[in-house]
Design a protein around this motif. Structure first.
Motif, mmCIF file in Angstrom:
data_model
loop_
_atom_site.group_PDB
_atom_site.id
_atom_site.type_symbol
_atom_site.label_atom_id
_atom_site.label_comp_id
_atom_site.label_asym_id
_atom_site.label_seq_id
_atom_site.Cartn_x
_atom_site.Cartn_y
_atom_site.Cartn_z
ATOM 1 N N ASP A 144 16.791 -31.523 -79.885
ATOM 2 C CA ASP A 144 15.578 -30.752 -79.611
ATOM 3 C C ASP A 144 15.406 -31.004 -81.293
ATOM 4 O OD1 ASP A 144 14.432 -28.565 -81.116
ATOM 5 O OD2 ASP A 144 16.025 -27.253 -79.906
ATOM 6 N N THR A 145 14.407 -30.794 -81.292
ATOM 7 C CA THR A 145 13.480 -32.039 -82.694
ATOM 8 C C THR A 145 13.658 -30.951 -83.811
ATOM 9 O OG1 THR A 145 12.049 -32.490 -81.529
ATOM 10 C CG2 THR A 145 13.374 -34.553 -81.621
ATOM 11 N N THR A 146 13.375 -29.703 -83.266
ATOM 12 C CA THR A 146 12.817 -28.920 -84.239
ATOM 13 C C THR A 146 14.495 -27.518 -84.411
ATOM 14 O OG1 THR A 146 12.693 -27.246 -82.168
ATOM 15 C CG2 THR A 146 10.969 -28.523 -83.253
ATOM 16 N N HIS A 147 14.994 -28.143 -84.371
ATOM 17 C CA HIS A 147 17.152 -27.593 -84.190
ATOM 18 C C HIS A 147 16.892 -27.342 -86.002
ATOM 19 C CE1 HIS A 147 20.951 -25.102 -83.822
ATOM 20 N NE2 HIS A 147 19.661 -24.818 -82.556
ATOM 21 N N SER A 148 16.900 -25.348 -86.391
ATOM 22 C CA SER A 148 17.270 -25.687 -88.024
ATOM 23 C C SER A 148 17.987 -26.594 -88.464
ATOM 24 C CB SER A 148 16.910 -24.265 -87.950
ATOM 25 O OG SER A 148 18.070 -23.175 -87.274
ATOM 26 N N GLN A 149 19.318 -26.575 -87.148
ATOM 27 C CA GLN A 149 21.024 -27.146 -88.101
ATOM 28 C C GLN A 149 20.393 -28.496 -87.873
ATOM 29 O OE1 GLN A 149 23.079 -23.570 -86.543
ATOM 30 N NE2 GLN A 149 24.168 -24.691 -88.422
ATOM 31 N N ASP B 263 12.814 -35.784 -77.444
ATOM 32 C CA ASP B 263 12.711 -33.720 -77.690
ATOM 33 C C ASP B 263 14.019 -34.199 -75.908
ATOM 34 O OD1 ASP B 263 12.373 -32.156 -78.213
ATOM 35 O OD2 ASP B 263 11.385 -31.614 -76.917
ATOM 36 N N ASP B 264 14.432 -33.343 -76.008
ATOM 37 C CA ASP B 264 15.317 -32.694 -75.206
ATOM 38 C C ASP B 264 15.298 -32.136 -74.207
ATOM 39 O OD1 ASP B 264 18.134 -33.227 -73.862
ATOM 40 O OD2 ASP B 264 19.109 -31.904 -75.594
ATOM 41 N N ALA C 206 17.545 -30.597 -65.914
ATOM 42 C CA ALA C 206 18.634 -30.733 -65.047
ATOM 43 C C ALA C 206 19.371 -30.829 -66.292
ATOM 44 C CB ALA C 206 18.603 -32.105 -64.093
ATOM 45 N N VAL C 207 19.785 -31.862 -67.300
ATOM 46 C CA VAL C 207 20.820 -31.811 -68.687
ATOM 47 C C VAL C 207 20.253 -31.655 -69.620
ATOM 48 C CG1 VAL C 207 21.668 -33.597 -67.140
ATOM 49 C CG2 VAL C 207 20.483 -34.014 -68.593
ATOM 50 N N GLY C 208 18.620 -30.772 -69.856
ATOM 51 C CA GLY C 208 18.772 -30.391 -71.313
ATOM 52 C C GLY C 208 19.438 -29.655 -72.249
ATOM 53 N N GLY C 209 20.077 -30.407 -73.666
ATOM 54 C CA GLY C 209 21.393 -29.469 -74.202
ATOM 55 C C GLY C 209 22.021 -30.503 -74.366
ATOM 56 N N ASP D 287 35.400 -25.939 -74.472
ATOM 57 C CA ASP D 287 34.794 -24.759 -75.589
ATOM 58 C C ASP D 287 34.122 -25.396 -76.864
ATOM 59 O OD1 ASP D 287 35.251 -23.136 -73.033
ATOM 60 O OD2 ASP D 287 37.063 -21.847 -73.813
ATOM 61 N N ILE D 288 34.100 -26.484 -76.846
ATOM 62 C CA ILE D 288 33.083 -26.638 -78.143
ATOM 63 C C ILE D 288 31.927 -26.000 -78.231
ATOM 64 C CG2 ILE D 288 32.561 -28.550 -79.995
ATOM 65 C CD1 ILE D 288 35.908 -28.348 -79.011
ATOM 66 N N LEU D 289 31.825 -25.236 -80.137
ATOM 67 C CA LEU D 289 30.293 -24.820 -80.672
ATOM 68 C C LEU D 289 29.574 -25.666 -80.805
ATOM 69 C CD1 LEU D 289 28.675 -22.124 -80.230
ATOM 70 C CD2 LEU D 289 30.046 -21.478 -82.051
ATOM 71 N N SER D 290 28.002 -25.548 -80.212
ATOM 72 C CA SER D 290 27.786 -26.405 -81.300
ATOM 73 C C SER D 290 26.133 -26.800 -81.071
ATOM 74 C CB SER D 290 27.340 -27.989 -81.000
ATOM 75 O OG SER D 290 26.932 -29.326 -81.288
ATOM 76 N N THR D 291 25.545 -26.604 -81.813
ATOM 77 C CA THR D 291 23.810 -27.063 -81.385
ATOM 78 C C THR D 291 23.585 -27.127 -79.929
ATOM 79 O OG1 THR D 291 23.256 -29.220 -81.973
ATOM 80 C CG2 THR D 291 23.060 -26.889 -83.808
ATOM 81 N N TYR D 292 22.381 -26.336 -79.990
ATOM 82 C CA TYR D 292 21.813 -26.568 -78.202
ATOM 83 C C TYR D 292 20.073 -26.221 -78.210
ATOM 84 C CZ TYR D 292 22.017 -25.902 -73.189
ATOM 85 O OH TYR D 292 22.314 -26.501 -71.721
ATOM 86 N N VAL D 293 19.307 -26.211 -76.735
ATOM 87 C CA VAL D 293 18.176 -26.536 -77.065
ATOM 88 C C VAL D 293 17.587 -24.905 -77.068
ATOM 89 C CG1 VAL D 293 17.499 -28.757 -75.640
ATOM 90 C CG2 VAL D 293 18.010 -26.107 -74.759
ATOM 91 N N GLY D 294 16.240 -24.939 -78.032
ATOM 92 C CA GLY D 294 15.732 -23.684 -78.503
ATOM 93 C C GLY D 294 16.681 -23.105 -79.842
ATOM 94 N N ASN D 295 17.055 -23.750 -80.176
ATOM 95 C CA ASN D 295 17.797 -23.477 -81.641
ATOM 96 C C ASN D 295 18.518 -22.530 -81.462
ATOM 97 O OD1 ASN D 295 16.874 -24.004 -84.133
ATOM 98 N ND2 ASN D 295 16.205 -22.094 -84.669
#
Length: 693
Positions: free
Chosen positions: A262-267, A286-287, A291-294, A443-451
């Protein structure tokens, strides 16, 4: 009794008595089956409460007894080793006295010295080999130096045997002149040797000069970021100031070959390079696959999400991410191995130092393998997820890590949970055990599509943790090659399961605290210059003056003993523990490692040193005897306490079987009578029917 159509009093009375008798019989049967008079709280709530507490304490005391027994066994093993060392010292004393006598020639003293040195070495062998549960009990040989940067134009040898990356030598080896560098005669003007400095357990030897506090980096964002605490990332961050380098991946490019980002993700934007889309043949990574986006966005965040106090951070939060998309936007999520190969080639061309591939399949690809060969030849570290099918071997391309062409610069990565258990879905190390490490992947927390942020699980999440760790080490130790970085990760991993690399865990869970220990570089001049100067094709002695642990540690805590706190009771006070101190008895600790008897003067000095060594040994054995006696008394007291506690619990809860069987028999008779009377009561209604006929 009057006959009534609407109410049969006799039957009701009989049924009520039957129910009471049946309940009593059921209660007796329950007690007899359980062997306890208190089956439920209603039987005797107070007795159940007291008895339960006693039972819990008894179980804990039994374990305390096991603890005392195991500790006693450990002490006996140590004492046995000390007894043998005492016998050796006796013989060494005889040799020293013999050598100090004036009638001997230098040739004869040389023969005596040969045996003396052999016995001294045997003391070190015994002390180092005396173990309990994988722990060395009485051996300590000073600082441990582990080869981290291999010589490029020669070889380092210990007692004439070549050492490789990850191999170690000790302070005693340096003191005795056992470590040498031998040039290969290639004519190169310079060479280098890099070692890390630790204690014998692979931990810091003392206080690292200039290092900060790890807790400074352990803010809420750090704690939210899955797995950073488990791999001890904050310790590596804190050491950057001491080394004058960076420890968060600054200046390191990590290629993420995945579904895109996700090229616009703030993090991510601050650490994101432009990248490309191999699958669609355009420049937009861009992600966006339905099917597998994110997936790729999540992976990128684990590696290098910014440290901005919001949400989560990457392991190498100052590294740059090069997104390389290999999942076509309109596809069902499949990946063409030829696209992966092209992505690897692209990443190398763009200057990536590390490549992460959280992808894989069941079969190898010649194109992928060839691209990996070229990448490692260019000094790139390649990290690949082992797969999520609970198979005995890693998927491909991760399994390629053991191929000789991968040159030790590629790692397969398995996944663990937050309790350091192997994740149920993770493929095991199998045939790739020497080239497999593990990291948290549940259960790893990380960035995902849609900011946004999301929790995901898989070896796909463990792999970027390792890639990020590699970036941390690349920035912390910029003088190491890609192959040396992967060896640093594998040789400092926390060993899990069987000792050494095994088919489940591989090398173990990565540990940045161990991997970031201080390093010393020796510059070797061929002909002239350098910290060590050798001739072309010649050799030189590596000495204490060249490798000085105090140059990287402001204070050194050289242990002279191992201290154990044995839990022998069930409370939390200090009185519930027995301290056991096992003094080290290596020749280094006994003051014998530099002694020899090749001359009368040296023999006289050795006699004095041997007397001191024997005093130390006797004192150490006396301490062991005191500890062993105390452990024996503690074990006996535990056994008595358990016996008495069991008696008390029995008095409260155990059933008098004979009395209860008498009661059960009488209640069974009452039930049978009740059934019979209930039948008789119902006969009154029949009598009424006869009157109406």
């Amino acid at each position: 009794m009057a006959l009534s159509v609407t109410f049969n009093a006799a039957s009701q009375i009989a049924n009520r008595q039957l129910a009471t008798s049946d309940a009593a019989l059921t209660s007796s049967i329950a007690r007899l089956s359980a062997g306890s008079r208190v089956v439920s709280a209603k039987d005797d709530a107070a007795a159940m409460a007291v008895g339960s507490r006693i039972n819990a304490k008894v179980q804990a005391l039994r374990q305390a007894g096991v603890n005392a027994g195991q500790a006693a066994s450990m002490v006996q093993i140590a004492d046995g080793a000390m007894a043998k060392v005492g016998t050796i010292i006796d013989r060494m004393k005889s040799l020293a006295v013999q050598s100090s006598s004036g009638q001997l020639s230098s040739a004869e003293r040389a023969m005596i010295n040969t045996e003396y040195v052999a016995l001294r070495d045997e003391i070190d062998r015994i002390s180092g080999a005396t173990e309990f549960n994988g722990q060395t009990l009485v051996g300590y040989t000073g600082a441990v130096y582990t080869l981290r940067g291999d010589a490029q134009h020669g070889v380092v040898k210990l007692n004439g045997v070549a050492l490789g990356l990850g191999d170690s030598f000790t302070q005693t080896d340096l003191d005795l002149g056992r470590v040498t560098y031998e040039n290969d005669g290639s004519g190169a003007a310079t060479d280098r040797l890099i070692v890390s400095v630790s204690d014998q357990d692979g931990n810091a030897l003392g206080t690292i000069a200039g290092a900060g506090s790890a807790t400074t980096f352990e803010d809420a964002e750090y704690r939210n970021s899955g797995g950073l605490g488990i791999i001890n990332a904050s310790t590596a961050y804190a050491r950057a100031a001491a080394y004058g380098t960076n420890a968060a991946g600054n200046g390191i490019t990590v290629a993420v070959i995945d579904s895109g980002v996700d090229t616009t993700h703030s993090q991510l934007t601050a650490n994101l390079l432009s990248g490309t889309d191999i699958a669609d043949g355009d420049a937009n990574p861009d992600d966006d696959n339905a099917a597998v986006g994110g997936h790729g966005t999540h992976v990128a965040g684990i590696i290098a999400a910014v440290n901005d106090g919001i949400g989560t951070q990457g392991v190498a939060f100052q590294a740059q991410i090069l997104p390389v998309k290999v999942v076509a936007t309109a596809s069902g999520g499949g990946i063409d191995p030829n696209d992966v190969a092209a992505a690897i080639t692209y990443a190398v061309a763009q200057g990536a130092k590390i490549i992460n591939m959280s992808l894989g399949g069941l079969f190898p690809s010649a194109a992928e393998n060839a691209a990996i060969d070229a990448a490692v030849a260019a000094g790139v570290v390649v990290i690949a997820a082992s797969g999520n099918s609970a198979l005995s071997d890693p998927a491909w391309p991760a399994q390629y890590a053991i191929d000789p062409n991968a040159d030790g610069s590629m790692l397969a990565v398995g996944a663990t949970d937050y309790l350091d258990h192997m994740a149920s879905f993770s493929n095991r190390a199998g045939v790739a055990k020497v080239a497999t490490v593990d990291a948290p992947g549940v259960d790893i927390l990380s960035t995902y599509v849609g900011n946004t942020l999301a929790y995901l699980s898989g070896t796909s999440m463990a792999s970027p943790l390792v890639a990020g760790a590699a970036a941390v080490l690349e920035s912390l130790f910029p003088n190491l090659s890609g192959k040396e970085i992967t060896n640093l990760l594998t040789s400092t991993a926390r060993d899990m399961g069987q000792v050494g690399a095994d088919s489940t865990w591989g090398q173990g869970i990565i540990d940045l605290a161990r991997a970031s220990l201080p390093q010393i570089q020796i510059d070797i001049g061929v002909g002239s210059g350098g910290d060590l100067t050798v001739s072309n094709g010649g050799s030189g002695l590596v000495t204490n003056a060249i490798l000085d642990a105090t140059s990287v540690y402001s204070s050194i805590a050289a242990p002279t003993s191992r201290d154990y706190s044995i839990k022998v009771a069930t409370d939390t006070g200090s009185s519930d523990r027995i301290g056991v101190d096992l003094d080290a008895i290596s020749s280094y600790n006994l003051g014998l490692h530099l002694t020899k008897v090749d001359s009368a003067a040296n023999a006289e000095s050795a006699i004095s040193a041997l007397d001191t060594a024997m005093d130390r040994l006797v004192k150490a054995r006396a301490g062991l005897g005191a500890s062993l006696n105390r452990l024996d008394f503690a074990a006996a007291n535990i056994a008595t306490t358990v016996e008495n506690s069991e008696a008390a619990r029995s008095a409260l809860l155990d059933l008098d079987m004979a009395s209860e069987m008498i009661l059960a028999t009488s209640r069974q008779v009452l039930v049978q009578v009740g059934v019979s009377m209930s039948v008789q009561g119902n006969m009154h209604q029949r009598d009424l029917l006869h009157l109406l006929q």
